[in-house]
Write a protein that holds these residues in place. Structure first.
Motif, PDB file in Angstrom:
ATOM      1  N   PRO A 273       0.851  -1.200   0.000  1.00 27.56           N
ATOM      2  CA  PRO A 273       0.000   0.000   0.000  1.00 27.56           C
ATOM      3  C   PRO A 273       0.879   1.241   0.000  1.00 27.56           C
ATOM      4  O   PRO A 273       1.982   1.224   0.534  1.00 27.56           O
ATOM      5  N   LEU A 274       0.398   2.310  -0.584  1.00 34.94           N
ATOM      6  CA  LEU A 274       1.171   3.540  -0.686  1.00 34.94           C
ATOM      7  C   LEU A 274       1.264   4.233   0.672  1.00 34.94           C
ATOM      8  O   LEU A 274       0.269   4.337   1.388  1.00 34.94           O
ATOM      9  N   GLY A 275       2.425   4.720   0.998  1.00 33.93           N
ATOM     10  CA  GLY A 275       2.616   5.501   2.223  1.00 33.93           C
ATOM     11  C   GLY A 275       2.111   4.769   3.449  1.00 33.93           C
ATOM     12  O   GLY A 275       2.416   3.601   3.667  1.00 33.93           O
ATOM     13  N   GLU A 276       1.298   5.466   4.246  1.00 30.77           N
ATOM     14  CA  GLU A 276       0.769   4.859   5.464  1.00 30.77           C
ATOM     15  C   GLU A 276      -0.588   4.199   5.242  1.00 30.77           C
ATOM     16  O   GLU A 276      -1.226   3.771   6.200  1.00 30.77           O
ATOM     17  N   ALA A 277      -1.029   4.146   4.004  1.00 31.53           N
ATOM     18  CA  ALA A 277      -2.307   3.467   3.723  1.00 31.53           C
ATOM     19  C   ALA A 277      -2.198   2.018   4.163  1.00 31.53           C
ATOM     20  O   ALA A 277      -1.123   1.416   4.111  1.00 31.53           O
ATOM     21  N   ARG A 278      -3.318   1.462   4.626  1.00 33.07           N
ATOM     22  CA  ARG A 278      -3.316   0.081   5.120  1.00 33.07           C
ATOM     23  C   ARG A 278      -4.481  -0.681   4.501  1.00 33.07           C
ATOM     24  O   ARG A 278      -5.511  -0.068   4.191  1.00 33.07           O
ATOM     25  N   PRO A 279      -4.330  -1.997   4.359  1.00 27.99           N
ATOM     26  CA  PRO A 279      -5.463  -2.773   3.858  1.00 27.99           C
ATOM     27  C   PRO A 279      -6.697  -2.513   4.735  1.00 27.99           C
ATOM     28  O   PRO A 279      -6.585  -2.450   5.957  1.00 27.99           O
ATOM     29  N   ALA A 280      -7.850  -2.394   4.090  1.00 25.00           N
ATOM     30  CA  ALA A 280      -9.053  -1.989   4.827  1.00 25.00           C
ATOM     31  C   ALA A 280      -9.416  -2.990   5.919  1.00 25.00           C
ATOM     32  O   ALA A 280      -9.930  -2.612   6.963  1.00 25.00           O
ATOM     33  N   TRP A 281      -9.135  -4.286   5.695  1.00 24.50           N
ATOM     34  CA  TRP A 281      -9.523  -5.252   6.729  1.00 24.50           C
ATOM     35  C   TRP A 281      -8.753  -5.022   8.018  1.00 24.50           C
ATOM     36  O   TRP A 281      -9.287  -5.193   9.118  1.00 24.50           O
ATOM     37  N   LYS A 282      -7.503  -4.535   7.880  1.00 29.49           N
ATOM     38  CA  LYS A 282      -6.722  -4.255   9.088  1.00 29.49           C
ATOM     39  C   LYS A 282      -7.272  -3.030   9.793  1.00 29.49           C
ATOM     40  O   LYS A 282      -7.345  -2.975  11.025  1.00 29.49           O
ATOM     41  N   VAL A 283      -7.651  -2.025   9.009  1.00 27.61           N
ATOM     42  CA  VAL A 283      -8.208  -0.808   9.591  1.00 27.61           C
ATOM     43  C   VAL A 283      -9.498  -1.146  10.337  1.00 27.61           C
ATOM     44  O   VAL A 283      -9.714  -0.707  11.473  1.00 27.61           O
ATOM     45  N   LEU A 284     -10.333  -1.973   9.681  1.00 29.88           N
ATOM     46  CA  LEU A 284     -11.611  -2.333  10.300  1.00 29.88           C
ATOM     47  C   LEU A 284     -11.411  -3.180  11.554  1.00 29.88           C
ATOM     48  O   LEU A 284     -12.147  -3.060  12.526  1.00 29.88           O
ATOM     49  N   ARG A 285     -10.379  -4.036  11.500  1.00 28.89           N
ATOM     50  CA  ARG A 285     -10.128  -4.858  12.683  1.00 28.89           C
ATOM     51  C   ARG A 285      -9.765  -3.977  13.873  1.00 28.89           C
ATOM     52  O   ARG A 285     -10.299  -4.131  14.976  1.00 28.89           O
ATOM     53  N   VAL A 286      -8.845  -3.014  13.656  1.00 30.66           N
ATOM     54  CA  VAL A 286      -8.450  -2.124  14.750  1.00 30.66           C
ATOM     55  C   VAL A 286      -9.645  -1.310  15.227  1.00 30.66           C
ATOM     56  O   VAL A 286      -9.873  -1.137  16.433  1.00 30.66           O
ATOM     57  N   LEU A 287     -10.451  -0.860  14.284  1.00 27.12           N
ATOM     58  CA  LEU A 287     -11.639  -0.097  14.641  1.00 27.12           C
ATOM     59  C   LEU A 287     -12.572  -0.952  15.498  1.00 27.12           C
ATOM     60  O   LEU A 287     -13.114  -0.483  16.510  1.00 27.12           O
ATOM     61  N   GLY A 288     -12.728  -2.221  15.104  1.00 32.23           N
ATOM     62  CA  GLY A 288     -13.551  -3.148  15.887  1.00 32.23           C
ATOM     63  C   GLY A 288     -13.035  -3.274  17.310  1.00 32.23           C
ATOM     64  O   GLY A 288     -13.805  -3.278  18.276  1.00 32.23           O
ATOM     65  N   ASN A 289     -11.703  -3.330  17.435  1.00 35.61           N
ATOM     66  CA  ASN A 289     -11.107  -3.420  18.772  1.00 35.61           C
ATOM     67  C   ASN A 289     -11.372  -2.164  19.583  1.00 35.61           C
ATOM     68  O   ASN A 289     -11.730  -2.230  20.761  1.00 35.61           O
ATOM     69  N   LEU A 290     -11.207  -1.012  18.932  1.00 34.64           N
ATOM     70  CA  LEU A 290     -11.409   0.248  19.644  1.00 34.64           C
ATOM     71  C   LEU A 290     -12.867   0.428  20.056  1.00 34.64           C
ATOM     72  O   LEU A 290     -13.167   1.114  21.010  1.00 34.64           O
ATOM     73  N   LEU A 291     -13.759  -0.197  19.287  1.00 23.21           N
ATOM     74  CA  LEU A 291     -15.180  -0.113  19.629  1.00 23.21           C
ATOM     75  C   LEU A 291     -15.567  -1.179  20.657  1.00 23.21           C
ATOM     76  O   LEU A 291     -16.738  -1.338  20.986  1.00 23.21           O
ATOM     77  N   ASN A 292     -14.557  -1.915  21.110  1.00 23.01           N
ATOM     78  CA  ASN A 292     -14.758  -2.976  22.111  1.00 23.01           C
ATOM     79  C   ASN A 292     -15.718  -4.075  21.645  1.00 23.01           C
ATOM     80  O   ASN A 292     -16.494  -4.603  22.427  1.00 23.01           O
TER      81      ASN A 292
END
Lengths: 723, 169
Positions: free
Chosen positions: A628-647
């Motif tokens: 991925p370009l720069g700090e872009a991340r695969p969306a599934w990883k972003v969603l996983r972290v978001l899921g964690n932050l949402l408990n």
């Protein structure tokens, strides 16, 4: 069966071959390689390069293996001194006029001529005369030409005439002066035209955007699946230092054979457009601030949590139909984890009034390869060549090779390069009226009553001969299919169209099928990215809002996943989202700044591992080709972290395979079934006409693919928009 | 070569040309319209001062329901067809073996000098086009020979050639 076989001998080994086969089929099957340039498995035989000369016992001179049929008792020698001498002589002829410019030729290192010249060429040329020079042709923004290198195998010419269905290239001139070209200056414009690059055995036709950017041996080859249509086209990305340099076909006879559409081949250019986002962004008043991931993700989680605590129904979630199965599933888990059923991927569908009768996933009704075998097809609401170029290719094969009768009901006439048995386009009445008339004609011919759901519609229909002809073609013969395309699914009268199509299917016995609208729509269905259904079609206690409704409802917060742009949404969507809403976008492009408050930059289809489920229901996983370009991340990883932050519980995926397998375990019982169970009368939902499918603006990536945007097709589409 | 887009509005074919093409179409099976291309091009060239335009070829393609490129292929293959403007009178001097032995090459040189053009060129007044002939024109008994449009002139001398060329206005 044995009558169809003949006994022949190849290099002293006895083998059997089917009657009517050419020698090259038999030698290929037995593993005896015969060099060739003009012969290609998918193209008609030309026998004009003569490279495949072989020795046949009792024949006075060497024979071309590609154009000599097998005969009982034939003894073939592919490597005898006579055969080798003939092949070497042909090679010497081919090289007379071929320039020795391999070091500056893009084909160098992956060139059939170069490879065979190593095997069959002389060390020293005996030909000292001047080589001929041929002027290069400009055949458009996709294919570059170096016509001096051409050896006149005519593969490209035969591709345009036999595969595209409209000959655009030809052999002009004669003898020494023969040239491949368009004669008048003209671009080659078919949606599969890029395949001539792969067919060209020399460096005459190459990819224009890729030109001089890398060498074949420097790159690594990574598998991809195209996200631009529901075919699930197999391709390879050729990657250099983490960057996709070009895309080529990955042979899969069941899906795309050895072809890919130009859209699949050139969309990679969109990965590196200037407005790619490489860092998370937050809106601050009228300007934007780059922030780190932690800040952005916490801000998103806090905001979503705050809204959810008050009223989870104020959260709307939209996913692009091209996101991977894993992304779709995690998006669904987050939406439902927050307590909202307002989740949808059907961004262009305006009529969801009978969505409870949707199949669990929109299935083609047969396999893609079986489309070729159909005897009769009715396509309703589809600009087939633009929607799914490779399905159009299969249907063309059915029409041309098997004489299948293919009829269309559309709002307007589109051009098809095969014989069409019936074309019902407008004439002042809409698709619904035409289809109702076909149903009326079919019911009358069979002497049956029409289902209650469409009784009123059919009663007032006026069947003409054209309608009766289509009803008749669907009522008899082998393998009959009725297909609902994207334009039907986007139409304001989709419920009626579907009810009628289902009635027609019931009366005639033809299979009902869908051409799923969007690249990974089937996966989104299975993953439950729908307001009225959970994973694998599970029914829900209460239904959420569909895409159109949740925009109209002007909710307090929206989450958009998968580089959604204004063009992907119904008109006025951005104003509606911004009215009261806090909008979070997972997007690769800065265009999300038009509507978002926080943008989380994600990797594109080529930069993430993931799974695509095509219109046949076939699951295909790919590992991700580029970084991925720069700090872009695969969306599934972003969603996983978001899921964690949402408990949210059980959000500890370590790789995308875990996500896929978790969903897979829940979809084990899903079977493809397009049967329609509605018995109540259906009404037209709205007068809205379907939004056209533009070949080169189906998603954010394609819209940024520079070369595709320079094609005649794209320029015309844009001129049409402005007019 | 013209930049005409084959999608552009067709100039159409004259009634006479259509009649001529229809006549040839009767000689072939209905699904073999491509067979009539040669005859159609010949008639079209005749109507258009001895050369074919892209518009004409496109119109023929449309009339015969062929992709235009298939008509271009035929037109560019045969040396009897010209696809660029040329002089009114098509002059071909045979230089194949019989004519060569009887002075055909000298005759050609003479014509080139007299008209002030090389083989393949037209005179600036648009009168003559010195055609590159693909030989032999099958008049060996009368070598050396020259063909002007479709008329054979045999047993030629430079003086006779001058006389012929002068008579063509």
């Amino acid at each position: 069966m044995s009558d169809d076989l003949v006994n022949i001998e190849i290099n002293g080994r006895p083998v059997q071959a089917r009657k009517g086969q050419m020698l090259i089929h038999a030698t290929d099957a037995s593993g005896d390689y015969v060099p060739r340039f003009c012969y290609h498995d998918k193209l008609p035989i030309a026998a004009n390069c003569r490279m495949c000369l072989v020795e046949v016992e009792k024949a006075p001179k060497p024979l071309p293996a590609c154009a000599t049929p097998v005969a009982e008792g034939m003894k073939i020698f592919t490597k005898s001194p006579k055969a080798i001498a003939a092949q070497k002589a042909v090679m010497e002829f081919l090289l007379i006029n071929h320039p020795l410019d391999c070091p500056i030729c893009d084909q160098g290192g992956e060139c059939e001529l170069q490879d065979l010249a190593v095997g069959f060429g002389r060390d020293v040329a005996r030909y000292a005369e001047r080589k001929r020079v041929v002027k290069d042709k400009n055949i458009g923004p996709l294919v570059s030409t170096d016509m001096t290198r051409c050896i006149h195998c005519t593969r490209c010419v035969r591709f345009t005439s036999e595969i595209q269905g409209f000959q655009e290239l030809g052999t002009c001139g004669r003898g020494e002066h023969v040239e491949i070209g368009t004669f008048i200056e003209k671009s080659v414009e078919h949606e599969l035209s890029g395949n001539i690059i792969d067919l060209c055995p020399v460096g005459a036709l190459n990819s224009k955007p890729y030109r001089y950017s890398a060498r074949a041996w420097e790159m690594t080859q990574q598998p991809l699946v195209s996200p631009h249509d529901s075919v699930g086209t197999n391709m390879f990305a050729h990657v250099l230092r983490g960057r996709v340099m070009r895309v080529v076909p990955r042979v899969n006879e069941d899906i795309n054979e050895n072809w890919i559409a130009d859209r699949d081949r050139y969309s990679y250019e969109g990965l590196y457009s200037e407005d790619r986002l490489t860092k998370p962004q937050m809106r601050e008043g009228y300007s934007w601030r780059e922030v780190d991931w932690q800040t952005a993700l916490h801000a998103v989680a806090d905001r979503l949590n705050a809204v959810a605590r008050q009223d989870a129904g104020q959260i709307g979630v939209l996913a692009a139909p091209s996101v991977t199965l894993e992304e779709a599933y995690l998006t669904q888990r987050i939406a439902r984890g927050l307590g909202s059923n307002n989740i949808d991927h059907r961004l262009q569908r305006s009529d969801c009034s009978d969505q409870q009768f949707d199949p669990v996933f929109p299935w083609l009704g047969c396999s893609i390869a079986e489309l070729e075998q159909t005897g009769s097809l009715l396509v309703i609401g589809s600009n087939l060549r633009k929607e799914a170029p490779l399905l159009a290719h299969r249907i063309r094969k059915a029409a041309v090779k098997r004489g299948a009768q293919v009829a269309f009901i559309n709002a307007r006439t589109y051009k098809y390069l095969f014989p069409v048995s019936g074309y019902l386009a407008s004439n002042g009445i809409g698709m619904v009226d035409h289809l109702a008339a076909v149903v009326a004609a079919a019911a009358q011919a069979k002497g049956v009553t029409v289902p209650a759901s469409v009784n009123a519609l059919v009663a007032k229909a006026q069947a003409s001969d054209a309608h009766r002809a289509i009803a008749a073609q669907l009522s008899s013969g082998e393998r009959r299919i009725i297909l609902l395309g994207a334009l039907a699914q986007r139409d304001g009268g989709f419920a009626q169209l579907r009810a009628l199509a289902a009635a027609l299917s019931q009366i005639t016995g033809a299979q009902l099928g869908y051409i799923a609208d969007g690249g990974n729509t089937v996966a989104a269905h299975l993953a439950g990215v729908l307001p009225h259904r959970g994973v694998a079609g599970q029914s829900l206690p209460a239904s959420g809002l569909s895409a159109a409704d949740m925009l109209d409802a002007k909710l307090k917060s929206y989450l958009l996943v998968g580089s959604i742009e204004a063009q992907d949404l119904p008109a006025g969507a951005i104003e509606k989202m911004r009215a009261n809403g806090f909008v979070v976008a997972l997007s690769s492009y800065a265009s999300a700044k038009d509507y978002a408050d926080i943008i989380l930059p994600i990797g594109t289809f080529a930069e993430t591992s993931g799974t695509y489920v095509n219109v046949e229901g076939r699951w295909q996983s790919v590992p991700g080709a580029a970084s991925p370009l720069g700090e872009a991340r695969p969306a599934w990883k972003v969603l996983r972290v978001l899921g964690n932050l949402l408990n949210l519980s059980d959000f500890d995926y370590e790789n995308s395979e875990q996500i896929r397998d978790e969903l897979r375990n829940q979809t084990g019982n899903v079977i493809a079934d397009n049967r329609y169970h509605n018995t109540a009368a259906v009404a037209r939902h709205s007068a809205a006409e379907a939004i056209e499918v533009q070949l080169y603006s189906v998603d954010a990536i394609v819209r940024r693919a520079t070369a595709l945007q320079l094609t005649h097709e794209a320029l015309q589409a844009r001129a049409g928009e402005q007019a | 070569m013209s930049n005409t887009d084959h999608n552009a509005v067709q100039t159409g074919l004259s009634a006479h040309l259509k009649e001529e093409i229809d006549h040839w179409l009767t000689k072939f099976p209905p699904e073999r319209k491509r067979s009539a291309v040669l005859a159609a091009l010949r008639a079209a060239q005749h109507e258009n001062n001895g050369f074919l335009t892209a518009q004409q070829m496109d119109a023929i393609a449309e009339y015969l329901q062929l992709p235009p490129i298939q008509v271009y292929e035929v037109a560019s293959f045969y040396s009897m067809f010209e696809t660029k403007p040329v002089g009114r009178y098509h002059v071909s001097v045979c230089t194949n073996i019989s004519c060569m032995l009887c002075g055909g090459e000298e005759l050609l040189e003479h014509v080139e000098k007299r008209l002030g053009i090389k083989v393949g060129e037209s005179t600036s007044d648009g009168r003559f086009f010195l055609k590159r002939e693909e030989e032999c024109l099958a008049a060996c008994t009368g070598a050396p020979m020259m063909m002007v449009d479709h008329v054979f002139y045999e047993n030629l001398t430079p003086a006779r050639v001058d006389e012929i060329l002068d008579s063509l206005k």
